[in-house]
Design an enzyme around this catalytic site. Structure first.
Site, mmCIF file in Angstrom:
data_model
loop_
_atom_site.group_PDB
_atom_site.id
_atom_site.type_symbol
_atom_site.label_atom_id
_atom_site.label_comp_id
_atom_site.label_asym_id
_atom_site.label_seq_id
_atom_site.Cartn_x
_atom_site.Cartn_y
_atom_site.Cartn_z
ATOM 1 N N TYR A 109 -2.447 -14.245 -4.815
ATOM 2 C CA TYR A 109 -1.723 -12.875 -4.187
ATOM 3 C C TYR A 109 -1.754 -12.465 -4.561
ATOM 4 O O TYR A 109 -1.910 -11.528 -5.883
ATOM 5 C CB TYR A 109 -0.054 -13.772 -3.856
ATOM 6 C CG TYR A 109 0.997 -12.710 -3.642
ATOM 7 C CD1 TYR A 109 0.599 -12.719 -2.545
ATOM 8 C CD2 TYR A 109 1.800 -11.512 -4.386
ATOM 9 C CE1 TYR A 109 2.005 -12.482 -1.257
ATOM 10 C CE2 TYR A 109 2.059 -10.574 -3.891
ATOM 11 C CZ TYR A 109 2.796 -10.658 -2.228
ATOM 12 O OH TYR A 109 3.596 -10.173 -2.138
ATOM 13 N N GLU A 197 0.145 -5.699 1.812
ATOM 14 C CA GLU A 197 -0.201 -7.436 1.063
ATOM 15 C C GLU A 197 -0.928 -8.357 1.575
ATOM 16 O O GLU A 197 -1.892 -8.383 3.089
ATOM 17 C CB GLU A 197 1.241 -8.290 1.572
ATOM 18 C CG GLU A 197 1.181 -9.435 1.138
ATOM 19 C CD GLU A 197 2.913 -10.214 1.695
ATOM 20 O OE1 GLU A 197 3.488 -10.150 0.402
ATOM 21 O OE2 GLU A 197 2.305 -10.300 2.366
#
Length: 389
Positions: A109, A197
């Protein structure tokens, strides 16, 4: 303003961030043609909506032949995808993104956003990437790594290496990660973004890093500097009432209650909603008509809040500092006469020309309940919404 995944990945390509090859499609036939043009034997069909959690909701499907691509695209296009982030009404799927399959070894992530407590851009990462990152952050926050970037110095090499070591990347991958993180930071600053993101950022079988997903949010207040980004806006993904409000320069957010609020000033609007909750009611919206509100804008605001079928009562709470209360009253009267209000309206007007405004409302012949102060207004509107007065 949010971007779709395919738009964000196009931005990534321009910024030197590695992404898998892919093509967007607006029909089933376009989806099949896109897969054929990409080549290979494995593709992923992804619904394009402004929400996360698509995988769990059936919005991301692998396909191992062209018929599977056809079936997946047909199942998505023209439907509304419901995820944890969309609410029960879901969002319309008007496009799908056909992407070449990737040989995934690890899922990480990576994101960049503003740390408001520190006033710095934060680079955030985790070795536990994938669909469960929210649960990871809530249950095991120690797995979340972050560094804050000083605006004068920019993202430093040692900060990137600190994150890379925490992700347990191998030596060859660290240099890739450094180039990727620097490219993300440049995009974040140059494009006035509020969020980037990548979830997941994958490590492939041959050791390469790829942004398998891409989420980009742009600061609305900076769009005047980026007309090329403003053109990427997709109104179909926005709340219809919020979209109408933006056309009149109104600050509006839809909520789940049944008491509509029209207030001038964001702080006063928040206090108004708090008092409604305190006295047992539920606000249907946040609406700030602004300090320079005109009668026309107030009319548009009133029409907007009354278009919500859940509304059972309306509270108008105005403090006339910059804005004049008589202008607000004029707008309310015009709107009530134009729309034909069939729910109770409570009005609390204080400040500049407040007496004139109260006189205008009293002489209008309309069923508008006056309030002496904010607490009185909140009590009255909650009672009226519940049918107790």
């Amino acid at each position: 303003m949010n971007l779709h995944e395919y738009q964000a990945k196009e931005m990534f390509r321009g910024g030197g961030i590695p992404v898998p090859t892919g093509k967007v499609a607006a029909s089933v036939e376009e989806a099949v043609a896109a897969a054929r043009a990409l080549g290979g034997s494995v593709w992923v069909v992804k619904a394009q909506v402004h929400a996360g959690g698509r995988g769990k909701a059936g919005g991301v499907k692998p396909a191992r032949d062209l018929e599977a691509v056809r079936a997946a695209a047909a199942a998505m296009l023209g439907t509304r995808l419901v995820t944890k982030q969309t609410g029960p009404e879901g969002l319309p799927v008007e496009r799908v993104y056909i992407e070449s399959g990737s040989d995934i070894v690890r899922e990480l992530y990576l994101s960049m956003t503003l740390n408001r407590e520190r006033g710095r851009v934060a680079l955030i990462a985790s070795a536990a990437g994938g669909m469960e990152i929210e649960e990871v952050a809530a249950a095991t926050p120690e797995k979340i790594l972050s560094v804050n970037v000083h605006p004068a110095a920019g993202l430093q090499g040692y900060q990137v290496r600190e994150i890379a070591y925490g992700l347990k990347l191998e030596s060859a991958q660290i240099s890739q990660f450094q180039a990727l993180a620097v490219a993300l930071y440049h995009l974040y600053v140059e494009k006035d973004l509020s969020l980037i993101e990548i979830n997941p950022l994958i490590v492939t079988r041959d050791g390469a890093l790829l942004a398998l997903d891409a989420k980009v949010d742009i600061d609305n207040n900076a769009l005047f500097r980026h007309p090329e980004l403003a053109r990427l806006r997709d109104p179909s993904q926005e709340d219809p009432m919020e979209r109408r409000a933006s056309e009149h320069d109104l600050n509006y957010v839809s909520l789940d209650g049944d008491i509509a609020c029209m207030v001038n000033g964001a702080g006063l609007a928040m206090a108004t909603m708090d008092l409604i909750k305190l006295h047992g009611g539920a606000p249907a919206n946040f609406l700030d008509v602004g300090g320079g509100a005109t009668a026309e804008r107030v009319t548009a605001a009133f029409e907007l809040i009354l278009s919500n079928p859940r509304v059972r009562a309306v509270l108008v709470n105005i403090f006339g500092g910059i804005v004049r209360c008589d202008l607000i009253a004029e707008g309310v009267i015009k709107a009530v006469k134009k729309v034909g209000v069939n729910v109770p309206v409570v009005a609390r007007l204080e400040g500049t020309n407040a007496e004139a405004a109260r006189t205008m409302l009293a002489r209008s012949g309309l069923a508008i309940t006056p309030a002496e102060d904010l607490t009185d207004a909140a009590r009255k509107v909650v009672a009226l919404a519940k049918g107790k007065a």
